[in-house]
Design a protein around this motif. Structure first.
Motif, PDB file in Angstrom:
ATOM      1  N   LEU A  15       0.851  -1.208   0.000  1.00  0.00           N
ATOM      2  CA  LEU A  15       0.000   0.000   0.000  1.00  0.00           C
ATOM      3  C   LEU A  15       0.878   1.246   0.000  1.00  0.00           C
ATOM      4  CD1 LEU A  15      -2.635  -1.177   2.645  1.00  0.00           C
ATOM      5  CD2 LEU A  15      -2.831  -1.234   0.159  1.00  0.00           C
ATOM      6  N   LYS A  22       3.829   1.625  -1.207  1.00  0.00           N
ATOM      7  CA  LYS A  22       4.469   1.876  -2.518  1.00  0.00           C
ATOM      8  C   LYS A  22       3.484   2.581  -3.445  1.00  0.00           C
ATOM      9  CE  LYS A  22       6.283  -2.237  -3.356  1.00  0.00           C
ATOM     10  NZ  LYS A  22       6.791  -3.343  -4.185  1.00  0.00           N
ATOM     11  N   GLY A  23       2.202   2.163  -3.353  1.00  0.00           N
ATOM     12  CA  GLY A  23       1.205   2.828  -4.196  1.00  0.00           C
ATOM     13  C   GLY A  23       1.146   4.316  -3.865  1.00  0.00           C
ATOM     14  N   LEU A  24       1.133   4.633  -2.573  1.00  0.00           N
ATOM     15  CA  LEU A  24       1.070   6.051  -2.175  1.00  0.00           C
ATOM     16  C   LEU A  24       2.305   6.779  -2.667  1.00  0.00           C
ATOM     17  CD1 LEU A  24      -0.345   5.637   1.435  1.00  0.00           C
ATOM     18  CD2 LEU A  24      -1.506   6.611  -0.553  1.00  0.00           C
ATOM     19  N   LYS A  25       3.472   6.108  -2.560  1.00  0.00           N
ATOM     20  CA  LYS A  25       4.705   6.792  -2.999  1.00  0.00           C
ATOM     21  C   LYS A  25       4.609   7.105  -4.478  1.00  0.00           C
ATOM     22  CE  LYS A  25       8.445   4.402  -3.793  1.00  0.00           C
ATOM     23  NZ  LYS A  25       8.581   4.842  -5.197  1.00  0.00           N
ATOM     24  N   ALA A  26       4.061   6.154  -5.265  1.00  0.00           N
ATOM     25  CA  ALA A  26       4.005   6.369  -6.720  1.00  0.00           C
ATOM     26  C   ALA A  26       3.213   7.642  -7.018  1.00  0.00           C
ATOM     27  CB  ALA A  26       3.340   5.165  -7.388  1.00  0.00           C
ATOM     28  N   THR A  27       2.038   7.780  -6.381  1.00  0.00           N
ATOM     29  CA  THR A  27       1.243   8.981  -6.705  1.00  0.00           C
ATOM     30  C   THR A  27       1.944  10.228  -6.162  1.00  0.00           C
ATOM     31  OG1 THR A  27       0.012   8.420  -4.725  1.00  0.00           O
ATOM     32  CG2 THR A  27      -1.024   7.912  -6.817  1.00  0.00           C
ATOM     33  N   PHE A  28       2.572  10.110  -4.996  1.00  0.00           N
ATOM     34  CA  PHE A  28       3.204  11.309  -4.427  1.00  0.00           C
ATOM     35  C   PHE A  28       4.341  11.781  -5.325  1.00  0.00           C
ATOM     36  CE2 PHE A  28       3.522  14.182  -0.979  1.00  0.00           C
ATOM     37  CZ  PHE A  28       4.852  14.556  -0.898  1.00  0.00           C
ATOM     38  N   THR A  79       4.592  11.439  -8.471  1.00  0.00           N
ATOM     39  CA  THR A  79       4.047  12.083  -9.680  1.00  0.00           C
ATOM     40  C   THR A  79       3.641  13.511  -9.385  1.00  0.00           C
ATOM     41  OG1 THR A  79       3.164   9.915 -10.142  1.00  0.00           O
ATOM     42  CG2 THR A  79       2.416  11.680 -11.563  1.00  0.00           C
ATOM     43  N   MET A  80       3.155  13.731  -8.134  1.00  0.00           N
ATOM     44  CA  MET A  80       2.715  15.098  -7.808  1.00  0.00           C
ATOM     45  C   MET A  80       3.888  16.059  -7.887  1.00  0.00           C
ATOM     46  SD  MET A  80       0.417  16.207  -4.576  1.00  0.00           S
ATOM     47  CE  MET A  80       1.664  16.224  -3.317  1.00  0.00           C
ATOM     48  N   LYS A  82       6.408  15.837  -9.914  1.00  0.00           N
ATOM     49  CA  LYS A  82       6.901  16.113 -11.284  1.00  0.00           C
ATOM     50  C   LYS A  82       5.912  17.080 -11.961  1.00  0.00           C
ATOM     51  CE  LYS A  82       8.840  11.444 -11.919  1.00  0.00           C
ATOM     52  NZ  LYS A  82       7.779  10.614 -11.248  1.00  0.00           N
TER      53      LYS A  82
END
Lengths: 352, 390, 172, 239
Positions: free
Chosen positions: C18, C20-26, C28-29, C31
């Motif tokens: 879970l 890692k999923g949050l890290k992925a979206t964070f 992207t924010m 960039k």
């Protein structure tokens, strides 16, 4: 005439004071809801998904909230023919009522609280569970197959997650020794862990409580990963399908104001409310400014918890109905009971 | 990734089986019509579903809302016009529709496209696959409630479509394949751009790994849902990732000696033993990764030379019949072309599309399934309406 | 989770997954966003893009090949014959076909490019122009003057990739 | 690779029961095994077979259509059901030069046509309508196309649904498009077309209305010079 109380240092007749308090609550709730929607739902979510979000209304999309509210207001307020007239009409206002009542007990400074009830926490949680009735009313009254399913699913979910919400708070109350929110904030102020003062957050000893509280409040707000009742792929918008225009706006505000309320509760119970290390000292002439600083601190902490809620909402898929219930009954509730047990033992044995 | 326990799958299949038994009880259930306008169906497919509470008792997909009558149209058009028509069948991976038809015509005429054309055809074929399957990876997330992956999918898919437009002129309908080769060669600087985009697509796959595959909630929603055993998959003619998910190790690119250039690149065909929705999703994700590798290797080894073999000005396909099929992004797509030697178009052109068979299993598969799982299963089968309705 | 995770390994990698999923979206924010705000900022279209067909009127000899090969039947041509002065003086005056009407109905056209490819006299070219939408569909019928105007938007094609044979004469 | 060109204008029907000398051998030993095994199993139901560079065709008698499918599925390992579709061998008479949209296409009035004497394709066939299916073996990567006749006016064929459940949709489509009745099919109902649609669209004599209504823009209408009469200027198509 009842004795004129002093509120925030203002001497006013009894009913003036009530008007002042109502205005304070309304502005607080709408401000928090508006901030959540504008900052998080419009702008942050877009950047999470590598897009710009609304840019047309106002510089860099800042007036989008205004545009949204006006859009809803000018929309036609329809009602399905076979709908149950009074129940259909009353449901949104019941939601708003239950939300506004939470803000009554939320302290934003040493003297900045509308009603400093001794049973503050219990009152807040009790009031927030009225929305279950409103959801059922809306689901049933709109005479639409999808909203009925949505309403029933939502009711089951809200009740299932009411329990862990309350149990998570019990640990904090035991630690603080009182149900009064101001007391809780004060006890966090003097709370020492292993002799180190000034780190006054219950989040540290009660971390499990914080986790359960945030997860349960996510479910209370029917947000992903718990948004089965309003899952677009099957039921269009759950119990809100038939609502348009002003009534939908009320639901919309209700949803985000509740989010603000629960975030405020989490901030008070676990993150020390309006307290910051320097708040307790003698401020002399600036005493009146303490409320303002308290409000700013409170607002920052609420926005922090809000960020967590929306961040989770846009990163996870949703649970299926039965998995959602199983997660509450088989995992969250046992965990919160264990947390209470440990706090109890710690309280008695270690005099924490 | 721990493989699901066998008994979990057996439990779910048993649950589906006894739902079929109580089907005979004919309880008075609610008939729900999912579609024809519905986010879970890619286009206008209507699935009539009879519910007993939240459990599906009987399901019947109704195609035909987008039936354009391709096989009749092919009979009144000549070969060049048919090529423009058929890349509209599976509009997401549209170059991949033209290739089998052109290969069939070349086989009838005994013409062999020059090696450079075969390489570029395979590269564009794999890029059509990437464009098609990246959209699936994002869309599966949105069907299960995660709104973010689909934005990442569209963002990275845009670069692939721009490359296809740069080379062929059309983003969605390239119409670039000709009997005997391709219409034109690649523009200058196209190969280096493609290399950059392929790395970006692989990074997208890793993001999907973090967002969905590693996510416990996603796993709960997909593991053990919509289990298709191997023999049922064969009986219904499931192909592509749906078949490989049920353990059928069958990939036309590797198994048949097709004239295209797959044999010049080394890549792996993934299969999965479970046969559930998670397996289908995970397989398509590996397929995208393999495709990026194929594209890179073929672009490195691109031979020089002409782009199109000599063909007579007026195409006259000699009399005869041929069956030519390739591994399209959605599964096995094939053309059975009957030519009567006249200068016009094919006499009869049977178009075997993957989604037609992939969806024909839905009545068997959806029995005894919960309503939210219907959406998961339909999304994991991944069909395109143009394919079903032709 | 329907049942409690038995072994610790699963209990650890569930929150890890879970997170890692949050890290992925964070990440992207952080960039920059990729949106192109269309009306103000225009994306450059590939030179080969098939946006609109342009007509070089004097190349056209009304041979009707394009109208015949068009799968959608959306090219309407009318012409007439007339006399042309002889090339060499004293020669016989040549009879030549002149275009009266050359309409392409973009409401029907599917941009397949057969007409451009099949034209033996190089009178039709592709231009990547795409902003010609109309409020009423009837206006999508472009007559030959309008098709002529598109001619100057036809870009110069950049060269081909290394290893390609030189293009044989006809400029697509 | 040479694609086998049948004798041009195959007019004469193949004599039944004679297996027809294959022009070239089986493309691979696996194809040969399958066709021979099928010939042995079916006996006189096995009418004709044909090999090309990559593929094999087998034509079976209508009565042993389901039996051929069962043998392929159970004994020969061809258990991957690819598709079933219909065939209509009648040359479309009204698709003459004019409507064929190809001015120099000669008229397609083929004298040989008529009941009982169709110029059918590979591996022959005696009747106007036919049914053909494709099976594949995913392990040994070999495929086979099976064909059978379905009759001239009221086409019939045995249904493969008891063998392959996937055949259900394919046969519904063939019934809807060609009017081929499949005996033993659970429920022949419309798949694509609306309920009250009459006629069978894929039959060659079914008109394509869109092209009847609109005049063909490809007709040459270049008026001649004003003064001239008769010579090349007049083929404006008033015909």
């Amino acid at each position: 005439m009842l004795v004129a109380g002093t509120f925030l240092g203002i001497h006013a007749a009894y009913w003036n004071e009530t008007v002042l308090k109502v205005v304070l609550i309304l502005s607080l709730a709408l401000a928090v809801a508006g901030a959540f929607v504008q900052v998080y739902l419009f702008k942050m979510v877009s950047h999470l998904q590598s897009r710009l979000g609304p840019m047309e209304s106002g510089p860099h999309g800042s007036l989008q909230l205004m545009a949204e509210v006006l859009k809803f207001l000018q929309k036609e307020d329809t009602r399905p023919a076979k709908a149950d007239r009074w129940v259909f009409g009353a449901a949104p206002f019941l939601v708003i009522m239950s939300t506004m009542l939470i803000y009554v007990v939320i302290p934003i400074g040493p003297r900045g609280v509308v009603a400093n009830l001794d049973v503050g926490v219990l009152y807040a949680l009790a009031v927030s569970s009225i929305s279950v009735i409103a959801v059922l009313m809306a689901g049933w009254a709109s005479a639409n197959k999808y909203s009925l399913i949505g309403g029933l699913r939502a009711a089951g979910q809200l009740i299932a997650y009411e329990l862990p919400l309350v149990l998570a708070v019990v640990g904090v109350v035991m630690q603080a020794g009182s149900l009064n929110l101001q007391q809780i904030v004060a006890s966090q102020a003097h709370f020492k862990i292993f002799g180190v003062g000034g780190v006054g957050l219950f989040a540290i000893p009660q971390f499990a409580g914080l986790l359960i509280f945030v997860i349960s409040s996510q479910a209370e707000l029917t947000q992903t990963p718990f948004d089965m009742p309003v899952a677009e792929s099957e039921l269009v918008a759950g119990w809100m399908t038939e609502y348009t225009g002003f009534r939908f706006l009320i639901f919309f505000i209700g949803e985000f104001a509740t989010a603000g309320g629960l975030a405020a509760l989490a901030a008070i119970l676990f993150l020390g409310g309006w307290w910051l290390p320097g708040m307790g000292a003698h401020w002399g002439q600036l005493a009146w400014a303490r409320e303002g600083v308290g409000l700013a601190v409170m607002f920052a902490k609420v926005m922090l918890v809000g960020f967590l809620i929306f961040w989770v909402r846009f990163s996870f898929p949703r649970f299926r109905e039965d998995q959602l219930q199983a997660f509450a009954w088989k995992f969250l509730i046992p965990l919160s009971l264990a947390d209470i047990l440990i706090t109890g033992i710690a309280k008695v044995a270690v005099r924490a | 990734m721990s493989v699901t326990e066998q008994q979990k799958i057996a439990y779910v299949s048993a649950q589906a089986a006894d739902a079929r038994i109580n089907f005979e009880l004919e309880t008075e259930g609610m008939t729900l019509s999912i579609g024809p306008q519905h986010p879970a169906t890619h286009g206008t497919l209507r699935v009539l579903v009879r519910l007993d509470g939240e459990q599906v008792v009987w399901a019947d997909p109704i195609p035909g809302y987008m039936h354009r009558g391709y096989e009749k149209l092919c009979e009144v058009r000549d070969y060049a016009q048919v090529t423009t028509l058929i890349n509209r069948i599976d509009w997401l991976g549209s170059f991949a529709n033209e290739v089998p038809f052109i290969l069939a015509a070349e086989e009838l005429m005994g013409i062999e496209a020059p090696p450079r054309a075969q390489y570029i055809r395979t590269v564009l074929f794999e890029m059509a696959r990437i464009a098609n399957l990246t959209l699936f990876l994002g869309d599966m997330g949105v069907q299960l409630g995660a709104i973010t992956p689909v934005f990442y999918a569209f963002r990275d898919r845009e670069y692939v479509l721009n490359l296809i437009e740069g080379a062929t002129g059309g983003r969605f309908h390239p119409n670039f394949d000709r009997i005997g080769g391709l219409k034109d060669d690649l523009p200058k600087g196209w190969i280096d751009e493609t290399k950059v985009v392929m790395r970006r697509i692989r990074r997208f796959c890793d993001e999907i790994d973090d967002l969905l595959v590693g996510n416990r909630i996603f796993e709960n929603r997909c593991r053990g849902i919509g289990v298709i055993p191997r023999d049922i998959a064969l009986e219904y003619g499931l192909s592509g990732a749906n078949a490989r998910a049920s353990g059928i190790d069958f990939d036309i690119r590797r198994d048949e000696d097709s004239p295209l250039a797959w044999k010049h690149a080394d890549w792996k065909v993934w299969t999965h033993p479970d046969g559930d929705s998670f397996a289908r999703f995970w397989l398509r994700q590996q397929e995208v990764r393999e495709s990026t590798k194929i594209v890179e290797q073929l672009l490195d080894g691109l031979p020089a030379g002409p782009i199109r073999a000599k063909t007579p000005a007026r195409i006259r396909v000699p009399k005869g019949e041929v069956w030519m099929h390739t591994e399209n992004p959605l599964g096995e797509m094939g053309y059975y072309v009957v030519s009567d030697g006249s200068p016009g178009g094919p006499f009869r052109c049977k178009i075997r599309t993957p989604s037609f068979s992939n969806v024909s299993i839905v009545p068997w598969l959806l029995r005894g399934v919960l309503v939210p799982d219907v959406i998961t299963i339909l999304a994991s089968l991944y069909f395109i309406l143009g394919d079903i309705d032709r | 989770m329907p049942e409690l995770p038995e072994n610790v390994e699963r209990a650890v990698n569930i929150p890890l997954g879970l997170a890692k999923g949050l890290k992925a979206t964070f990440m992207t924010m952080l960039k920059p966003a990729v949106t192109v705000q269309y009306p103000r900022v225009k994306e450059t279209v590939a030179p080969r893009a098939r946006g609109v067909i342009s007509l070089v009127e004097d190349n056209c000899t009304v041979c009707m090949l394009c109208a015949r090969q068009c799968p959608d039947w959306c090219i309407y041509i009318e012409g007439h014959k007339d006399k042309e002065p002889p090339r060499r003086e004293g020669g016989k005056p040549r009879t030549v076909s002149k275009l009266d009407r050359f309409d392409i109905d973009y409401g029907l056209c599917m941009y397949c490019g057969i007409c451009v490819e099949v034209c033996p006299f190089d009178a039709l070219h592709w231009s990547p122009e795409f902003e010609y939408s109309e409020p009423s569909i009837a206006d999508l019928l472009h007559d030959k003057t309008r098709l002529g105007q598109w001619e100057q938007t036809v870009p110069e094609q950049p060269g081909l990739e290394a290893g390609a044979d030189a293009p044989k004469g006809k400029k697509k | 690779m040479s694609s086998a060109d049948d004798a041009p204008g195959l007019m004469v029907t193949e004599a039944p029961a004679e297996t027809g000398a294959p022009e070239i051998g089986p493309p691979s030993p696996r194809h040969g095994e399958i066709v021979d095994a099928l010939a042995a199993e079916l006996g006189d139901g096995f009418l004709a077979h044909h090999y090309s560079a990559h593929d094999a065709w087998v034509r079976v008698a209508p009565t042993s259509w389901r039996q051929a499918g069962r043998i392929c599925q159970e004994k020969l390992g061809l258990n991957y059901f690819c598709f079933i579709a219909g065939l209509d061998w009648q040359l479309a008479p009204d698709l003459g030069a004019e409507k064929r949209w190809d001015p120099d296409a000669e008229a397609t009035e083929d004298p040989g046509d008529g009941p009982g004497n169709w110029s059918t394709g590979v591996a022959g066939g005696d009747t106007r309508f036919g049914v053909f299916a494709r099976l594949y073996d995913v392990i040994r990567h070999v495929g086979l196309t099976l064909k059978t006749d379905a009759g001239d006016s009221a086409p019939r064929a045995e249904s493969w649904v008891p063998l392959f459940r996937g055949a259900d949709w394919h046969e519904r489509e063939a019934w809807e498009m060609y009017g081929i009745e499949f005996d033993g099919h659970p429920g022949l109902r419309h798949l694509y077309l609306p309920g009250e649609f009459e006629g069978f669209p894929l039959r060659k004599d079914f008109p394509l209305l869109a092209r009847e209504v609109k005049p063909w823009p490809g007709l040459v209408n270049v008026e001649g010079l004003p003064g001239e009469e008769g010579d090349e200027g007049e083929e404006a198509a008033e015909s």
